[in-house]
Design a protein around this motif. Sequence first.
Motif, PDB file in Angstrom:
ATOM      1  N   SER A 186       0.813  -1.219   0.000  1.00 16.59           N
ATOM      2  CA  SER A 186       0.000   0.000   0.000  1.00 16.59           C
ATOM      3  C   SER A 186       0.843   1.264   0.000  1.00 16.59           C
ATOM      4  N   ALA A 187       2.124   1.135   0.316  1.00 20.02           N
ATOM      5  CA  ALA A 187       3.019   2.290   0.365  1.00 20.02           C
ATOM      6  C   ALA A 187       4.417   1.833  -0.036  1.00 20.02           C
ATOM      7  N   PRO A 188       5.306   2.762  -0.404  1.00 14.93           N
ATOM      8  CA  PRO A 188       6.678   2.384  -0.751  1.00 14.93           C
ATOM      9  C   PRO A 188       7.360   1.607   0.367  1.00 14.93           C
ATOM     10  N   LEU A 189       8.132   0.588  -0.006  1.00 17.62           N
ATOM     11  CA  LEU A 189       8.807  -0.280   0.958  1.00 17.62           C
ATOM     12  C   LEU A 189      10.281   0.083   1.069  1.00 17.62           C
ATOM     13  N   PRO A 190      10.922  -0.256   2.188  1.00 16.04           N
ATOM     14  CA  PRO A 190      12.351   0.044   2.366  1.00 16.04           C
ATOM     15  C   PRO A 190      13.225  -0.655   1.328  1.00 16.04           C
ATOM     16  N   ARG A 191      14.426  -0.137   1.160  1.00 12.18           N
ATOM     17  CA  ARG A 191      15.374  -0.701   0.203  1.00 12.18           C
ATOM     18  C   ARG A 191      15.844  -2.081   0.655  1.00 12.18           C
ATOM     19  N   GLU A 192      16.020  -2.974  -0.321  1.00 11.31           N
ATOM     20  CA  GLU A 192      16.527  -4.323  -0.075  1.00 11.31           C
ATOM     21  C   GLU A 192      17.624  -4.617  -1.101  1.00 11.31           C
ATOM     22  N   ILE A 193      18.567  -5.468  -0.716  1.00 12.58           N
ATOM     23  CA  ILE A 193      19.631  -5.898  -1.615  1.00 12.58           C
ATOM     24  C   ILE A 193      19.754  -7.416  -1.525  1.00 12.58           C
ATOM     25  N   TYR A 194      19.781  -8.063  -2.684  1.00 10.21           N
ATOM     26  CA  TYR A 194      19.973  -9.512  -2.747  1.00 10.21           C
ATOM     27  C   TYR A 194      21.123  -9.836  -3.695  1.00 10.21           C
ATOM     28  N   GLU A 195      22.005 -10.702  -3.248  1.00 16.16           N
ATOM     29  CA  GLU A 195      23.039 -11.257  -4.112  1.00 16.16           C
ATOM     30  C   GLU A 195      22.434 -12.481  -4.796  1.00 16.16           C
ATOM     31  N   LEU A 196      22.381 -12.464  -6.111  1.00 13.92           N
ATOM     32  CA  LEU A 196      21.800 -13.587  -6.861  1.00 13.92           C
ATOM     33  C   LEU A 196      22.929 -14.499  -7.317  1.00 13.92           C
ATOM     34  N   VAL A 197      23.029 -15.641  -6.683  1.00  9.40           N
ATOM     35  CA  VAL A 197      24.201 -16.507  -6.820  1.00  9.40           C
ATOM     36  C   VAL A 197      23.780 -17.963  -6.872  1.00  9.40           C
ATOM     37  N   GLY A 198      24.726 -18.803  -7.277  1.00 13.72           N
ATOM     38  CA  GLY A 198      24.504 -20.235  -7.254  1.00 13.72           C
ATOM     39  C   GLY A 198      25.158 -20.877  -6.049  1.00 13.72           C
ATOM     40  N   PRO A 199      24.880 -22.160  -5.818  1.00 11.16           N
ATOM     41  CA  PRO A 199      25.368 -22.831  -4.613  1.00 11.16           C
ATOM     42  C   PRO A 199      26.806 -23.322  -4.681  1.00 11.16           C
ATOM     43  N   ASP A 200      27.435 -23.227  -5.867  1.00  9.64           N
ATOM     44  CA  ASP A 200      28.770 -23.806  -6.041  1.00  9.64           C
ATOM     45  C   ASP A 200      29.770 -22.757  -6.507  1.00  9.64           C
ATOM     46  N   ALA A 201      31.021 -22.872  -6.038  1.00  8.10           N
ATOM     47  CA  ALA A 201      32.121 -22.039  -6.531  1.00  8.10           C
ATOM     48  C   ALA A 201      32.795 -22.793  -7.667  1.00  8.10           C
ATOM     49  N   LEU A 202      32.572 -22.355  -8.897  1.00  6.30           N
ATOM     50  CA  LEU A 202      32.980 -23.092 -10.087  1.00  6.30           C
ATOM     51  C   LEU A 202      34.272 -22.529 -10.666  1.00  6.30           C
ATOM     52  N   THR A 203      35.205 -23.404 -11.000  1.00 11.98           N
ATOM     53  CA  THR A 203      36.475 -23.018 -11.622  1.00 11.98           C
ATOM     54  C   THR A 203      36.561 -23.639 -13.009  1.00 11.98           C
ATOM     55  N   GLY A 204      37.560 -23.212 -13.780  1.00  6.55           N
ATOM     56  CA  GLY A 204      37.744 -23.803 -15.093  1.00  6.55           C
ATOM     57  C   GLY A 204      37.946 -25.311 -15.015  1.00  6.55           C
ATOM     58  N   ALA A 205      38.761 -25.743 -14.066  1.00  5.20           N
ATOM     59  CA  ALA A 205      39.040 -27.170 -13.936  1.00  5.20           C
ATOM     60  C   ALA A 205      37.806 -27.953 -13.492  1.00  5.20           C
ATOM     61  N   SER A 206      37.061 -27.413 -12.520  1.00  5.97           N
ATOM     62  CA  SER A 206      35.884 -28.137 -12.034  1.00  5.97           C
ATOM     63  C   SER A 206      34.795 -28.199 -13.102  1.00  5.97           C
ATOM     64  N   LEU A 207      34.682 -27.150 -13.908  1.00  4.10           N
ATOM     65  CA  LEU A 207      33.692 -27.155 -14.979  1.00  4.10           C
ATOM     66  C   LEU A 207      34.069 -28.161 -16.062  1.00  4.10           C
ATOM     67  N   ALA A 208      35.341 -28.228 -16.397  1.00  2.00           N
ATOM     68  CA  ALA A 208      35.775 -29.219 -17.385  1.00  2.00           C
ATOM     69  C   ALA A 208      35.502 -30.635 -16.883  1.00  2.00           C
ATOM     70  N   SER A 209      35.779 -30.876 -15.606  1.00  5.97           N
ATOM     71  CA  SER A 209      35.530 -32.194 -15.025  1.00  5.97           C
ATOM     72  C   SER A 209      34.047 -32.535 -15.030  1.00  5.97           C
ATOM     73  N   LEU A 210      33.221 -31.560 -14.670  1.00 10.38           N
ATOM     74  CA  LEU A 210      31.771 -31.780 -14.627  1.00 10.38           C
ATOM     75  C   LEU A 210      31.236 -32.125 -16.020  1.00 10.38           C
ATOM     76  N   TRP A 211      31.641 -31.338 -17.013  1.00  2.00           N
ATOM     77  CA  TRP A 211      31.167 -31.596 -18.367  1.00  2.00           C
ATOM     78  C   TRP A 211      31.699 -32.935 -18.884  1.00  2.00           C
ATOM     79  N   GLY A 212      32.934 -33.280 -18.531  1.00  2.89           N
ATOM     80  CA  GLY A 212      33.477 -34.558 -18.957  1.00  2.89           C
ATOM     81  C   GLY A 212      32.655 -35.718 -18.448  1.00  2.89           C
ATOM     82  N   ALA A 213      32.242 -35.632 -17.183  1.00  2.00           N
ATOM     83  CA  ALA A 213      31.431 -36.701 -16.599  1.00  2.00           C
ATOM     84  C   ALA A 213      30.058 -36.784 -17.268  1.00  2.00           C
ATOM     85  N   LEU A 214      29.449 -35.623 -17.548  1.00  7.20           N
ATOM     86  CA  LEU A 214      28.110 -35.621 -18.133  1.00  7.20           C
ATOM     87  C   LEU A 214      28.121 -36.045 -19.597  1.00  7.20           C
ATOM     88  N   LEU A 215      29.178 -35.672 -20.314  1.00  7.95           N
ATOM     89  CA  LEU A 215      29.256 -36.013 -21.734  1.00  7.95           C
ATOM     90  C   LEU A 215      29.953 -37.346 -21.980  1.00  7.95           C
TER      91      LEU A 215
END
Length: 295
Positions: A186-215
């Motif tokens: 019904s009225a303006p609300l206070p300011r909010e901030i959200y970090e939009l992120v995923g659950p994993d910290a992904l690196t070049g090596a981990s991504l290559a490994s993940l794709w290798g397993a899936l493919l």
Amino acid sequence: MAILVTGSTGTIGTQVLNFLQGHRAEIRALTRSPEKASFPAGVTAIKGDLSDIDSVRAALDGVSTLFLLAPNAADELTQAMLTLDAAREAGVKGVVYLSVFKGEHYADVPHFASKMTVERMIDADRLPATILRPAYFIQNDLRQKDALLGGGVYGMPVGTKGISMVDIRDIGEAAAKELLRREQASAPLPREIYELVGPDALTGASLASLWGALLDRPIAYAGDDLEGLEQRLRSVGPAWLAYDMKLMMRRYQQDGAIATDADIARLTTLLGHAPRSYHDFAAAAAATWAESRYR
């Protein structure tokens, strides 16, 4: 009154409109070409462009809540600031602004610095806004299909520090929830901030490994070649944007962009579920690629 969605035909705007669909709110979508746009049922196409302030002012007539996504343009900062000021003049009671994760730390990356300046305006002018700060988009890696299947490499030079990549569906869902919350208040609300992120910290090596397993094939990380990245991007877009993207990746390599447990918990509360994982995205993509190969 109505919700106005900018960037409505792009990757994120499309997701926002999808998640707004079915709710009891008037939804308008800003687009340069209403005659070409294809929106969900009930969405009204509004002709306009953030680079044309007169069209922005006209589009804001009757709008109470704004989703502001400024494009990757040389004048991104000007477009965003003028749109915010026009929204204030129009009496908009709520804004959801798409910023960027770790923007406050990467002052030498132009589009990060631009978004942080807009955040400063929101703060200084006490605008009733939700600031969403997405990390690198998971779905950007759909562009890795040819490198993965044809070359046996993961080619994006994300480095070794780690990036908490976010699914674009989580961005759209978070934005829609905040737009509806502010629209229904019904009225303006206070300011909010959200970090939009995923659950994993992904690196070049981990991504290559993940794709290798899936493919089910060897996949190597192509390495941290930033010059090669810039040249590839120059072949499909403007030189200034290619250089900007190279600077972003350089900072990812130097510092990473890893979410905290608190960031993930806060986003989980907003979404009502855990952030979507890279693994699930990649598994779905791999299955789709396999199906298309046998058709």
